[in-house]
Design an enzyme around this catalytic site. Structure first.
Site, PDB file in Angstrom:
ATOM      1  N   LYS A   1      19.312 -38.986 -30.280  1.00 61.22           N
ATOM      2  CA  LYS A   1      19.083 -38.385 -31.607  1.00 61.22           C
ATOM      3  C   LYS A   1      20.233 -37.391 -31.804  1.00 61.22           C
ATOM      4  O   LYS A   1      20.206 -36.279 -31.294  1.00 61.22           O
ATOM      5  CB  LYS A   1      17.730 -37.658 -31.615  1.00 61.22           C
TER       6      LYS A   1
ATOM      7  N   GLU B   1      20.372 -27.741 -21.990  1.00 58.13           N
ATOM      8  CA  GLU B   1      21.705 -27.113 -22.068  1.00 58.13           C
ATOM      9  C   GLU B   1      21.688 -26.248 -23.321  1.00 58.13           C
ATOM     10  O   GLU B   1      21.808 -26.767 -24.434  1.00 58.13           O
ATOM     11  CB  GLU B   1      22.796 -28.188 -22.180  1.00 58.13           C
TER      12      GLU B   1
ATOM     13  N   CYS C   1      29.527 -23.443 -27.089  1.00 53.65           N
ATOM     14  CA  CYS C   1      28.573 -22.729 -26.235  1.00 53.65           C
ATOM     15  C   CYS C   1      29.296 -21.895 -25.187  1.00 53.65           C
ATOM     16  O   CYS C   1      28.782 -20.898 -24.706  1.00 53.65           O
ATOM     17  CB  CYS C   1      27.612 -23.714 -25.582  1.00 53.65           C
TER      18      CYS C   1
ATOM     19  N   GLU D   1      23.774 -14.706 -29.576  1.00 56.41           N
ATOM     20  CA  GLU D   1      24.838 -15.687 -29.768  1.00 56.41           C
ATOM     21  C   GLU D   1      25.273 -15.673 -31.230  1.00 56.41           C
ATOM     22  O   GLU D   1      24.454 -15.876 -32.127  1.00 56.41           O
ATOM     23  CB  GLU D   1      24.328 -17.080 -29.382  1.00 56.41           C
TER      24      GLU D   1
HETATM   25  P1  NAD Z   1      19.682 -26.839 -32.652  1.00 52.35           P
HETATM   26  O1  NAD Z   1      18.794 -26.394 -31.566  1.00 52.35           O
HETATM   27  O2  NAD Z   1      19.397 -26.359 -34.027  1.00 52.35           O
HETATM   28  O3  NAD Z   1      19.688 -28.426 -32.760  1.00 52.35           O
HETATM   29  C1  NAD Z   1      20.077 -29.249 -31.684  1.00 52.35           C
HETATM   30  C2  NAD Z   1      19.440 -30.613 -31.844  1.00 52.35           C
HETATM   31  O4  NAD Z   1      18.026 -30.479 -31.721  1.00 52.35           O
HETATM   32  C3  NAD Z   1      19.688 -31.271 -33.203  1.00 52.35           C
HETATM   33  O5  NAD Z   1      19.896 -32.645 -32.996  1.00 52.35           O
HETATM   34  C4  NAD Z   1      18.378 -31.030 -33.938  1.00 52.35           C
HETATM   35  O6  NAD Z   1      18.090 -31.978 -34.935  1.00 52.35           O
HETATM   36  C5  NAD Z   1      17.368 -31.135 -32.804  1.00 52.35           C
HETATM   37  N1  NAD Z   1      16.086 -30.470 -33.018  1.00 52.35           N
HETATM   38  C6  NAD Z   1      15.816 -29.418 -33.829  1.00 52.35           C
HETATM   39  N2  NAD Z   1      14.511 -29.075 -33.718  1.00 52.35           N
HETATM   40  C7  NAD Z   1      13.953 -29.914 -32.813  1.00 52.35           C
HETATM   41  C8  NAD Z   1      12.646 -30.039 -32.252  1.00 52.35           C
HETATM   42  N3  NAD Z   1      11.658 -29.254 -32.601  1.00 52.35           N
HETATM   43  N4  NAD Z   1      12.447 -30.992 -31.329  1.00 52.35           N
HETATM   44  C9  NAD Z   1      13.464 -31.804 -30.928  1.00 52.35           C
HETATM   45  N5  NAD Z   1      14.709 -31.733 -31.436  1.00 52.35           N
HETATM   46  C10 NAD Z   1      14.965 -30.794 -32.361  1.00 52.35           C
HETATM   47  O7  NAD Z   1      21.155 -26.463 -32.221  1.00 52.35           O
HETATM   48  P2  NAD Z   1      22.489 -26.673 -33.026  1.00 52.35           P
HETATM   49  O8  NAD Z   1      22.591 -25.660 -34.111  1.00 52.35           O
HETATM   50  O9  NAD Z   1      22.650 -28.114 -33.404  1.00 52.35           O
HETATM   51  O10 NAD Z   1      23.583 -26.374 -31.906  1.00 52.35           O
HETATM   52  C11 NAD Z   1      24.062 -25.106 -31.642  1.00 52.35           C
HETATM   53  C12 NAD Z   1      23.445 -24.565 -30.363  1.00 52.35           C
HETATM   54  O11 NAD Z   1      23.662 -25.466 -29.304  1.00 52.35           O
HETATM   55  C13 NAD Z   1      24.073 -23.266 -29.917  1.00 52.35           C
HETATM   56  O12 NAD Z   1      23.070 -22.401 -29.490  1.00 52.35           O
HETATM   57  C14 NAD Z   1      24.948 -23.678 -28.747  1.00 52.35           C
HETATM   58  O13 NAD Z   1      25.202 -22.655 -27.820  1.00 52.35           O
HETATM   59  C15 NAD Z   1      24.136 -24.768 -28.161  1.00 52.35           C
HETATM   60  N6  NAD Z   1      24.983 -25.645 -27.358  1.00 52.35           N
HETATM   61  C16 NAD Z   1      24.833 -25.603 -26.007  1.00 52.35           C
HETATM   62  C17 NAD Z   1      25.646 -26.400 -25.222  1.00 52.35           C
HETATM   63  C18 NAD Z   1      25.504 -26.400 -23.723  1.00 52.35           C
HETATM   64  O14 NAD Z   1      26.021 -27.318 -23.108  1.00 52.35           O
HETATM   65  N7  NAD Z   1      24.857 -25.428 -23.110  1.00 52.35           N
HETATM   66  C19 NAD Z   1      26.596 -27.243 -25.806  1.00 52.35           C
HETATM   67  C20 NAD Z   1      26.701 -27.253 -27.174  1.00 52.35           C
HETATM   68  C21 NAD Z   1      25.890 -26.451 -27.950  1.00 52.35           C
END
Ligand code: NAD
Length: 524
Positions: free
Chosen positions: A169, A242, A276, A374
């Site tokens: 997804k 992650e 991140c 963050e």
């Molecule tokens: P997000 O949590 O808003 O969304 C991530 C994914 O989760 C999307 O595909 C979204 O549609 C899905 N999602 C949202 N709600 C959900 C739920 N209730 N159940 C299942 N899936 C759901 O994050 P974002 O804004 O897309 O990404 C930014 C964040 O990701 C930042 O906090 C960043 O630090 C983190 N990030 C971490 C890493 C790592 O490797 N640690 C890498 C990249 C990004």
């Protein structure tokens, strides 16, 4: 959690963040559609596993070749949908996936090879044990928008080569890149039911977590990660999370100022700070502070901000208005609490709605959200410290623990400081590139998540471990079975003393080893 049924449809559009142009409209996959995708994957997975690692490597090597051949097309799509400069799409996405594929395909055999478990106890010597690693079955992958190719592709290659089926997804902000990944896998020969993409929003993601998958690999925010952990807990669904970070950069007094300031600027503004692992807070020894801040401001002002598709662009737009507002609120709160905005600190509306100037903040404190939460935008907050202990204390004063960097010309000192920092990755005299070292594990401590992706540890997350033990004396009853009798406890005490008192166990193990060696020599 509300999830659409087949009677209610939710739609969304994918945008070019640099121009606001709508790229394509999508309908979110419903709960039923997600369940159907998982059911197809479940049915197809045993055949994929039975195909064997050699054949899977062959298919995925073709995927690697296709990605290399179509690198420009893929990079342009990433830039179109995620906004990053074209060079970054090639370096931090295409290159990272190609090298991760190299590592995964080289390592797959050794992961799946049965591993002998030598028995140390003399009374267990008549048995032999192995660890067998086998695929989980169907792995759900939920990914964010900031690395729309490298995050899901590196995880998918590892999962697929080890015999799993994957249902991905992708983020609702970058669905086209998710679909491009599927196109490349299919062109390479990965069966359509073995890798599937379900397009949709958070509710579609929640439906995937609820579906009968065997493991979930999630990359995204801490808030969503927590929701996923809660949804997974009742059925003990294995999870890798992650999550976000607030990565500190520690510049010690013996650091090379020019190198460290260039690193700070690249680490803070690469991908418009939406990484991140970006430098989210920078601590500089008081003796270097004025020169360091000045160098960062100068280098930041030289950055060319614009559309990522333009070859000279060094920093593109932010992904969304939502992300811009978080960034703005952090900068404004810091400014009103006494931080100095030395450059940037404003939108660049003349270029486009999602552009924000790369911003350097000085004199920030741990009372400001720009240092504790963050920000995920192009801001570099810089603070001075007096002693190494203080720098380490400040670096560890966070709910996060994803990554950190230490800058010093003394490598031994750098390694000693790295040991004291609470983070999943600590780099000395570099930053961010740990993600591109395919052998290195990626993941965080504390609120930055659990589990690892990448490296051998990341491969191990894609398999479950079975221990198999076989007794070489199938007709011998074990001494410890029933028939205890009144003297049994006393015999056990004697037996324990015989084995463990005065190092007897060691002597006996040694004696058994010599006997085994002798038998081998004499072929008896
Ligand atoms: P997000 O949590 O808003 O969304 C991530 C994914 O989760 C999307 O595909 C979204 O549609 C899905 N999602 C949202 N709600 C959900 C739920 N209730 N159940 C299942 N899936 C759901 O994050 P974002 O804004 O897309 O990404 C930014 C964040 O990701 C930042 O906090 C960043 O630090 C983190 N990030 C971490 C890493 C790592 O490797 N640690 C890498 C990249 C990004």
């Amino acid at each position: 959690m509300p999830v659409a049924t087949q009677t209610e449809t939710r739609t969304f559009a994918s945008f070019n963040p640099a121009t606001g142009e709508v790229l394509r409209e999508f309908v979110c996959a419903s709960k039923d559609e997600v369940n159907a995708a998982v059911a197809r994957a479940k049915a197809a997975q045993p055949e994929w596993q039975a195909l064997g690692v050699k054949s899977r490597i062959k298919i995925l090597r073709k995927f690697q070749r296709l990605l290399q051949e179509r690198k420009s097309e893929v990079a342009r799509l990433i830039t179109l949908e995620a906004g990053k400069p074209l060079g970054e799409s090639l370096l931090t996405e295409v290159f990272v996936v190609l090298d991760a594929a190299r590592f995964c395909l080289q390592t797959a055999y050794s992961v799946l090879r049965p591993q002998k478990v030598p028995h140390g106890s003399p009374i267990m010597k008549a048995k032999s044990g192995w660890l067998l690693r086998e695929p989980h079955g169907v792995i759900g992958i939920i990914s964010p928008w900031n690395y729309p190719l490298s995050t899901p592709a590196t995880e998918s290659v590892a999962a697929l080569v080890l015999g799993n089926a994957v249902v991905l997804k992708p983020s609702e902000l970058t669905p086209l890149v998710g679909l491009k990944l599927a196109e490349l896998f299919y062109a390479a020969g990965v069966p359509r039911d073995i890798f599937q993409v379900v397009i949709g929003d958070g509710d579609t993601g929640a439906a995937l977590v609820d579906a009968p998958i065997d493991k979930i690999i999630f990359t995204g925010s801490v808030a969503t990660g927590r929701r996923i952990a809660e949804a997974a807990a009742p059925r003990f669904l294995p999870t890798v999370l992650e999550l976000g970070g607030k990565d500190p950069m520690l510049v010690l007094e013996d650091a090379d100022l020019d190198t460290a300031s260039s690193a700070a600027v690249w680490g803070a503004f690469m991908n418009a700070g939406q990484t991140c692992l970006s430098v989210e807070r920078c601590y500089v020894h008081r003796s270097l502070y004025p020169q360091f801040v000045e160098a960062c401001v100068k280098k930041t002002r030289e950055l060319h901000v614009g559309n990522g598709a333009d070859g000279t662009t060094e920093m593109g737009p932010m992904i969304s208005e939502r992300q811009l507002r978080i960034m703005e609120s952090h900068v404004e709160e810091a400014r009103s609490a006494g931080a100095r905005v030395l450059t940037g600190g404003k939108r660049l509306a003349e270029i486009g709605a999602n552009f924000y100037a790369p911003t350097v903040l000085a004199d920030v404190t741990h009372k400001m959200r720009v240092v504790t939460e963050e920000t995920f935008g192009p801001v570099l907050p810089i603070m001075a410290f007096e002693t190494e202990d203080e720098a380490i204390r400040l670096a560890n004063d966070s709910i996060y623990g994803l990554a950190a960097s230490v800058w010093t010309k003394n490598r031994a000192r750098g390694a000693a400081v790295a040991r004291r920092i609470n983070a999943g990755t600590v780099m000395v005299n570099d930053l961010l590139s740990g993600f591109a070292i395919s052998e290195a594990p990626h993941g965080g401590f504390r609120d930055s998540g659990i589990g690892r992706t990448h490296g051998r540890l990341g491969m191990d997350e894609m398999v479950r471990v079975k221990y198999v033990d076989s007794d070489r004396l199938p007709r011998m009853k074990k001494l410890w079975w029933y028939g205890y009798g009144p003297a049994f406890a006393a015999q056990m005490e004697g037996f324990i003393d015989f084995l463990f008192a005065r190092g007897l166990a060691k002597k006996m193990t040694g004696a058994l080893r010599s006997l085994a060696a002798l038998r081998k020599k004499k072929s008896i």
